[in-house]
Design an enzyme around this catalytic site. Structure first.
Site, PDB file in Angstrom:
ATOM      1  N   ARG A 175     -26.260 -17.487 -26.178  1.00 34.31           N
ATOM      2  CA  ARG A 175     -25.722 -18.861 -26.247  1.00 34.31           C
ATOM      3  C   ARG A 175     -26.769 -19.857 -26.753  1.00 34.31           C
ATOM      4  NH1 ARG A 175     -21.397 -21.200 -23.269  1.00 34.31           N
ATOM      5  NH2 ARG A 175     -22.188 -23.196 -23.968  1.00 34.31           N
ATOM      6  N   LYS A 176     -28.039 -19.446 -26.763  1.00 32.12           N
ATOM      7  CA  LYS A 176     -29.094 -20.343 -27.220  1.00 32.12           C
ATOM      8  C   LYS A 176     -29.402 -20.041 -28.689  1.00 32.12           C
ATOM      9  CE  LYS A 176     -29.133 -20.492 -22.688  1.00 32.12           C
ATOM     10  NZ  LYS A 176     -28.414 -21.370 -21.823  1.00 32.12           N
ATOM     11  N   LEU A 177     -30.313 -20.812 -29.326  1.00 34.90           N
ATOM     12  CA  LEU A 177     -30.547 -20.605 -30.758  1.00 34.90           C
ATOM     13  C   LEU A 177     -31.237 -19.261 -31.020  1.00 34.90           C
ATOM     14  CD1 LEU A 177     -30.013 -23.718 -30.662  1.00 34.90           C
ATOM     15  CD2 LEU A 177     -31.551 -23.912 -32.602  1.00 34.90           C
TER      16      LEU A 177
END
Ligand SMILES: *Cc1c(COP(=O)(O)O)cnc(C)c1O
Length: 374
Positions: A175-177
């Site tokens: 869900r993060k970069l």
């Protein structure tokens, strides 16, 4: 969110497998120093997740039973859980409406004689205004931990967000970069804390597996304290190294897409898009919009309208104090938290999103507001 992964990551993972060294080893060491250098932190300690990094941070500070740790309720539940893991009591502070983060203004009223730490979150990649908080905490002898789970690539006062923190926790969840599948990092400005964090992530052992492997003499390790198994694998770190090389490009693209949304949705009545704060730049890990009363649909109605057209948006950031896990947990005024959690939604935004895809989202939101396509 869709992770931006390709052949290069697949090859790096395959090379780690072929090397025979798959647990924490040279690739983890390389990844943690490269990541720490990227965010400008003196030390990086790779761990299994941001949740375990947060737990380690509070454990390193010696926080425990009878202590209070101030956290935003407006965050992923792991932020508050980390206080519970060490036996402390999470105390919820409200957030600012503009950026969705706690501030010196919202934290000060909930500080007590029992407060030992404050966890500030850069929510959705939006850098929190940490400098006034740091000053407040220093005056009161309270530790400040940064939950920078979403913030890799964000900037605060001209420098990478989170890099200046005494202790910051990062996430590499998809869900993060930047993703390693699962994974996290603890960065710190304190050399002694770094040494102890490395030991604690590896069962409290005085030697790492790599140290033992490299020694020509037989070495017998000892366990200096009760630790944890919070290690990252070399397979994950190999992927992380490739992802780190792509992080700048990811931030540029996300900021471009965010700016398209801001422009295209500016004239929609009753809708507010998230914006950079005066003190920094977001990586827009989450691009959220707030629906006010003059928008014709309520949040869940708009989510349904989007889902009906095959567009997957998400409800905004959760309010931890409303979850069954925290039922009966005392808290003060959380008006802004409740307003944001009830009225915001996170729009689709991913590196490979096309203009057409984004235009479709915009058109659906405009149409739901009774406007024609732009
Ligand atoms: C994602 C997230 C976490 C948890 O990260 P994991 O790596 O999945 O443990 C913690 N805090 C915040 C603010 C997050 O967004």
């Amino acid at each position: 969110m869709k992770p931006w992964l390709g052949d290069e990551e697949a090859r790096a993972a395959a090379e780690a497998v072929a090397s025979g060294w798959v647990a924490q080893g040279p690739r983890v060491a390389e990844f943690e120093s490269a990541f720490a250098a990227y965010v400008g932190a003196p030390h990086g300690v790779a761990v299994s997740s941001c949740t375990t990094a947060l737990h380690l941070a509070l454990h390193l500070l010696g926080i425990g039973l009878g202590d209070e740790v101030v956290v935003p309720s407006f965050s992923f539940i792991a932020t508050a859980n980390s206080a519970v893991y060490v036996g402390a009591t999470p105390v919820f502070a409200d957030v600012e409406v503009a950026d969705g983060n706690v501030s010196a203004r919202t934290v000060e009223p909930v500080l007590t004689d029992h407060t030992r730490a404050v966890v500030v979150v850069d929510q959705g990649g939006m850098p929190a205004d940490v400098q006034p908080l740091r000053e407040l905490c220093e005056r009161r002898g309270i530790a400040l931990v940064e939950d920078a789970a979403c913030a890799a690539g964000s900037r605060y006062r001209g420098a990478p967000a989170g890099g200046q923190a005494a202790l910051a926790a990062w996430s590499f969840h998809p869900r993060k970069l930047l993703t390693t599948g699962e994974g996290g990092m603890l960065t710190t400005s304190d050399a002694e804390l770094a040494v102890r964090a490395r030991r604690l992530r590896e069962h409290g052992m005085n030697l790492s597996a790599a140290d033992r492997h490299q020694s020509r003499q037989p070495v017998i390790e000892s366990y200096l304290e009760v630790g944890f198994n919070y290690r990252m694998t070399d397979i994950q770190a190999a992927v992380g190294l490739v992802q780190l090389g792509k992080l700048d490009a990811m931030v540029v693209r996300r900021r471009e897409l965010a700016s398209n949304y801001q422009e295209a949705l500016a004239e929609v009545p009753g809708l507010r898009t998230v914006q950079d704060p005066p003190w920094g730049e977001s990586n827009f890990q989450s691009f959220w919009v707030e629906l006010r009363d003059d928008y014709p649909l309520r949040r869940n109605e708009l989510l349904t309208a989007l889902a009906d057209e095959g567009v997957s948006a998400r409800a905004g950031i959760m309010a931890t104090h409303r979850q069954p896990a925290y039922a009966g947990h005392a808290h003060g005024d959380l008006t802004t938290t409740e307003r944001l959690t009830d009225n915001t939604l996170i729009l689709p935004l991913f590196h490979t999103m096309t203009e057409r895809e984004q235009q479709r989202v915009v058109t659906l939101i405009r149409r739901a507001a009774g406007l024609r396509a732009a």
